[in-house]
Scaffold this active site. Sequence first.
Site, short mmCIF file in Angstrom:
data_model
loop_
_atom_site.label_atom_id
_atom_site.label_comp_id
_atom_site.label_asym_id
_atom_site.label_seq_id
_atom_site.Cartn_x
_atom_site.Cartn_y
_atom_site.Cartn_z
N LYS A 183 9.23 0.40 4.12
CA LYS A 183 8.61 1.68 3.79
C LYS A 183 9.63 2.53 3.06
CE LYS A 183 5.21 1.55 7.42
NZ LYS A 183 4.13 2.31 8.00
N ASP B 220 -0.04 9.37 16.48
CA ASP B 220 -0.96 9.02 15.38
C ASP B 220 -1.67 7.70 15.70
OD1 ASP B 220 -2.18 9.38 12.90
OD2 ASP B 220 -0.58 8.39 11.79
N GLY C 253 0.82 -1.20 0.00
CA GLY C 253 0.00 0.00 0.00
C GLY C 253 0.85 1.24 0.00
N GLU C 254 0.20 2.38 0.26
CA GLU C 254 0.95 3.63 0.36
C GLU C 254 0.25 4.56 1.32
OE1 GLU C 254 0.81 5.72 -3.52
OE2 GLU C 254 -0.26 3.94 -4.16
N GLY C 255 1.04 5.43 1.91
CA GLY C 255 0.49 6.37 2.89
C GLY C 255 1.31 7.63 2.87
N GLY C 256 1.23 8.42 3.95
CA GLY C 256 1.97 9.67 4.02
C GLY C 256 3.47 9.46 3.96
#
Length: 274
Positions: free
Chosen positions: A33, A126, A11-14
Amino acid sequence: LGPYEITAKLGEGGMGEVYRATDTKLKREVAIKVLPAAFTEDKERLARFEREAQLLAQLNHPSIAQIYGLETSGETRALVMELVPGPTLAERLEAGAFSLTESLSFALQIAQALEEAHEKGIVHRDLKPQNIKASGEGKAKVLDFGLAKAMDPAAGSASAAAADLARSPTLMNSPTLTAVHGTQLGMILGTAAYMAPEQARGAAVDKRADIWAFGVLLYEMLTGVRLFEGESVVDTLSAVMRQEIDLNRLPAGTPGAIRQLLRRCLERSPKNRL
């Protein structure tokens, strides 16, 4: 990438893109990551990230996903982390509330993970259901400890940009893994709903912000509904700041001590919070 053989995109995120990989030396599966190019080109920011990663690597607890190392290959910089299988707490909550026993079991493990980190001076910043793995066997594991701070371009300062609610460092740098086709907006909304009021205002954040998020999580596990929700980031954060916290939605059999715990975790003023 170094000794790691990339096997799939997760996946991908910030934080950039996230991959499953095999460590060919130790024969174990890991999560990698890959940091965004814009991030790695800023030498000062990269150096600060590496210092934060060294601190985070000291965390060793059964309920915390470990950082194994930093890997460099040409211009690529990547964080190598423990690959934790199974559904996230967010995915489990799609089916509705947990029983009191299961809620408290997960809550205890999350609280122990927070305590371990806080004793080392590390704040998650977070904490939310997407950042917690919750296995069917009842094991909880907190992911992405401290990475929002590590990604912050102005770590430790409440920058002018933070006054703009939708641009607070945690919102912009939330390292949460989203689905490959997930939207940035969905990720930001998911982060906003668990932010402490002082964090949403762009003020300095300490471990009490994690205590607030823990309270929001526990409420959601017990009720099956999100405590703060809005159609936009600003609506969600407005609810975080002002909406009355309705403990009447808790199941009738919720013990008084748990109701009191939630009240103390969800004090809007950090000075009054547990």
